[in-house]
Design a protein around this motif. Structure first.
Motif, PDB file in Angstrom:
ATOM      1  N   GLU A 115     -29.349  14.485 -50.079  1.00  0.00           N
ATOM      2  CA  GLU A 115     -28.146  15.311 -50.052  1.00  0.00           C
ATOM      3  C   GLU A 115     -28.411  16.599 -49.279  1.00  0.00           C
ATOM      4  OE1 GLU A 115     -26.035  15.624 -53.859  1.00  0.00           O
ATOM      5  OE2 GLU A 115     -27.271  13.927 -54.503  1.00  0.00           O
ATOM      6  N   GLU A 116     -29.619  17.124 -49.415  1.00  0.00           N
ATOM      7  CA  GLU A 116     -30.044  18.300 -48.651  1.00  0.00           C
ATOM      8  C   GLU A 116     -31.468  18.070 -48.180  1.00  0.00           C
ATOM      9  OE1 GLU A 116     -29.809  21.756 -51.111  1.00  0.00           O
ATOM     10  OE2 GLU A 116     -27.629  21.756 -51.159  1.00  0.00           O
ATOM     11  N   THR A 126     -33.626  17.118 -51.346  1.00  0.00           N
ATOM     12  CA  THR A 126     -33.061  17.335 -52.680  1.00  0.00           C
ATOM     13  C   THR A 126     -31.887  16.388 -52.894  1.00  0.00           C
ATOM     14  OG1 THR A 126     -33.631  19.677 -52.508  1.00  0.00           O
ATOM     15  CG2 THR A 126     -32.085  19.063 -54.233  1.00  0.00           C
ATOM     16  N   ASN A 127     -31.867  15.770 -54.083  1.00  0.00           N
ATOM     17  CA  ASN A 127     -30.736  14.964 -54.526  1.00  0.00           C
ATOM     18  C   ASN A 127     -30.249  15.502 -55.863  1.00  0.00           C
ATOM     19  OD1 ASN A 127     -30.438  13.068 -52.434  1.00  0.00           O
ATOM     20  ND2 ASN A 127     -32.218  11.958 -53.177  1.00  0.00           N
ATOM     21  N   TYR A 128     -28.932  15.690 -55.983  1.00  0.00           N
ATOM     22  CA  TYR A 128     -28.326  16.206 -57.203  1.00  0.00           C
ATOM     23  C   TYR A 128     -27.672  15.118 -58.037  1.00  0.00           C
ATOM     24  CZ  TYR A 128     -28.908  20.692 -54.870  1.00  0.00           C
ATOM     25  OH  TYR A 128     -29.446  21.782 -54.233  1.00  0.00           O
ATOM     26  N   HIS A 180     -28.747  13.944 -61.618  1.00  0.00           N
ATOM     27  CA  HIS A 180     -29.721  14.937 -62.075  1.00  0.00           C
ATOM     28  C   HIS A 180     -28.975  16.245 -62.349  1.00  0.00           C
ATOM     29  CE1 HIS A 180     -32.881  12.233 -60.650  1.00  0.00           C
ATOM     30  NE2 HIS A 180     -32.168  12.111 -59.551  1.00  0.00           N
ATOM     31  N   LYS A 181     -28.168  16.264 -63.403  1.00  0.00           N
ATOM     32  CA  LYS A 181     -27.309  17.414 -63.671  1.00  0.00           C
ATOM     33  C   LYS A 181     -28.083  18.714 -63.845  1.00  0.00           C
ATOM     34  CE  LYS A 181     -23.135  15.595 -65.727  1.00  0.00           C
ATOM     35  NZ  LYS A 181     -22.316  15.553 -66.924  1.00  0.00           N
ATOM     36  N   PRO A 213     -32.292  19.227 -60.129  1.00  0.00           N
ATOM     37  CA  PRO A 213     -32.223  18.303 -58.994  1.00  0.00           C
ATOM     38  C   PRO A 213     -33.571  17.620 -58.771  1.00  0.00           C
ATOM     39  CG  PRO A 213     -32.227  20.574 -58.228  1.00  0.00           C
ATOM     40  CD  PRO A 213     -32.149  20.616 -59.716  1.00  0.00           C
ATOM     41  N   CYS A 214     -33.515  16.455 -58.184  1.00  0.00           N
ATOM     42  CA  CYS A 214     -34.726  15.700 -57.856  1.00  0.00           C
ATOM     43  C   CYS A 214     -35.191  16.129 -56.461  1.00  0.00           C
ATOM     44  CB  CYS A 214     -34.406  14.209 -57.891  1.00  0.00           C
ATOM     45  SG  CYS A 214     -35.799  13.178 -57.458  1.00  0.00           S
ATOM     46  N   ARG A 215     -36.428  16.587 -56.367  1.00  0.00           N
ATOM     47  CA  ARG A 215     -36.970  17.041 -55.078  1.00  0.00           C
ATOM     48  C   ARG A 215     -38.200  16.224 -54.713  1.00  0.00           C
ATOM     49  NH1 ARG A 215     -36.039  23.217 -56.026  1.00  0.00           N
ATOM     50  NH2 ARG A 215     -34.008  23.370 -55.067  1.00  0.00           N
TER      51      ARG A 215
END
Length: 94
Positions: free
Chosen positions: A33-34, A54-56, A59-60, A63-65
């Motif tokens: 996502e980023e 980064t994915n959101y 992962h409220k 975020p998963c990095r």
């Protein structure tokens, strides 16, 4: 990438171009996502470039990095390995 500069340290034109292409390939391959460029580490034999995605979604709270690295010799990003647990005492000294 165009305005990247810190403390008088900048990337030269070739580094900017190669880094931009490598980041685009990483983003196309893994679809984050980023995707951010974290920085450059100047080494004795090679320079290292660090990026993270980064994915959101799903992962409220946090975020998963994922972190990646490449060198100026091949410009191919690889996943940064996890820190070894048996080196915890070394990390705690820092």
């Amino acid at each position: 990438m165009k305005y990247l500069s810190q403390n008088g340290i900048t990337l030269n034109m070739e580094e900017k171009l190669q880094l931009d292409l490598a980041l685009q390939k990483l983003d196309n391959d893994l679809e984050f996502e980023e995707l951010h460029f974290w920085g450059k580490i100047s080494g004795v034999q090679n320079d290292y470039f660090i990026a993270y995605g980064t994915n959101y979604m799903g992962h409220k709270e946090f975020p998963c990095r994922e972190f990646f690295w490449c060198t100026s010799t091949n410009w191919v990003f690889s996943k940064l390995p996890q820190a070894l647990k048996n080196l915890d005492n070394v990390f705690n000294l820092v």
